[in-house]
Scaffold this active site. Sequence first.
Site, short mmCIF file in Angstrom:
data_model
loop_
_atom_site.label_atom_id
_atom_site.label_comp_id
_atom_site.label_asym_id
_atom_site.label_seq_id
_atom_site.Cartn_x
_atom_site.Cartn_y
_atom_site.Cartn_z
N ASN A 184 0.88 -1.04 0.01
CA ASN A 184 0.24 0.10 -0.03
C ASN A 184 1.05 1.39 -0.08
OD1 ASN A 184 -2.52 -0.81 -0.23
ND2 ASN A 184 -2.75 -1.04 1.81
N HIS A 242 -1.10 -8.18 4.95
CA HIS A 242 0.23 -7.77 4.96
C HIS A 242 0.15 -6.04 4.28
CE1 HIS A 242 0.07 -11.92 5.28
NE2 HIS A 242 0.50 -11.86 6.44
N CYS A 243 -0.68 -5.57 4.38
CA CYS A 243 -0.63 -4.15 3.55
C CYS A 243 -0.76 -4.32 2.01
CB CYS A 243 0.42 -3.26 4.35
SG CYS A 243 0.04 -2.83 6.00
N ALA A 244 -0.86 -5.41 1.51
CA ALA A 244 -0.88 -5.53 0.09
C ALA A 244 -1.61 -6.41 -0.51
CB ALA A 244 0.75 -6.80 0.11
#
Length: 381
Positions: A98, A335-337
């Site tokens: 992100n 995982h912010c992805a």
Amino acid sequence: MVYLDHAATSYPKPAEVTRAVLDYLVTAGANPGRSGHTLSARAARIIFEAREAIARHLGADDSRQMIFTNNATTALNLALAGMLHSGGHVVTTSLEHNSVMRPLRHLRERRGVTVSVVRSDSDGRIDPEKIRAAITPRTRLVVVNHGSNVIGTVAPIPEIRQAVGAIPLLIDAAQTAGAVPINVARDAIDLLAFTGHKALLGPQGTGGLYIRPGLDLPPLTRGGTGSGSESDDQPAILPDLHESGTPNGPGIAGLGAGVRLLTVTGHDAVWRREQALLKRLWTGLREIGGLTLYGPDNQLGRLPVVSLRIGDQAPSATAHALDRRNDIKVRAGLHCAPEAHRSLGTFPAGTVRLAAGYMSTDADIDRAVAAIREIAQEARN
Ligand code: ALA
């Protein structure tokens, strides 16, 4: 306690790093580059030495091209906002964090930037030919994640460099700086964002951006630099152009110590150790029934970062059990992805991620494998 969350931050830090932070605070804690006194000069010297160490480690010829930031996110924001300040087209991949996706969304909405996202295959591999095919005459930048924080796949930088031709290439090395040998000069990388607190073993609140000599990049922040103070123009020289305000001196001192330690150990030795850890982890996990492992079924050329799911158990429940019952620390979720998880087919629940680091031990891996085996057996019964 077993710590397998090195993709989030490395822990514990080597004694050399904590000592360097403390030393800075005790013996050199003045403001570097501002006041002319000896204490300030000592602080500036420590920061200069850290800059030289990181430049050498990443293959930059001139340490002035190495800008210190608070983290990889700030470095990526600086690079993206600067390169796309007057619009244009950018090519990126579905493996991005992100910290790339969100600034790009903002630039799309506010600056009319157009964005092409090249999707990885279901094993998290990016085809450089797909990147080449996405380039248009308006393309100003290609942004590629070097190592996936979800499944550890490592992008083929030389092939991608060749595929993009003369278009500036920004590499997100948050997971790889310190873990995978990188050489910005040899690989003709234009911009490389890194964090200090993961594989480089430094404290949190450190990171930076390598900027290729001659690349024109406007700053993200402006202010006091301790140089050219008579003018209200931002100094044009590097690193001052991009380093306004008092830096994180203690953090940078610790980062310098982490980098020097890795340099003494050697790129290849670090990479070999990480490969051995990955092999042990993957080989142990693939014997366990009822487990889904994500990513290519081989142990070559990947970071020691493994994503998995136990049957249809919620990843957060697995991570919670590992923590509470076995004192094993891992990260579950997206995982912010989120785009990476869409490519893997694991959106929206995500996965359980086990991320070893250079200082993980074989015993850490074996304990994690045994604990997962036990949870998987229970889930089957
Ligand atoms: N980006 C970091 C991670 O993958 C924080 O956990």
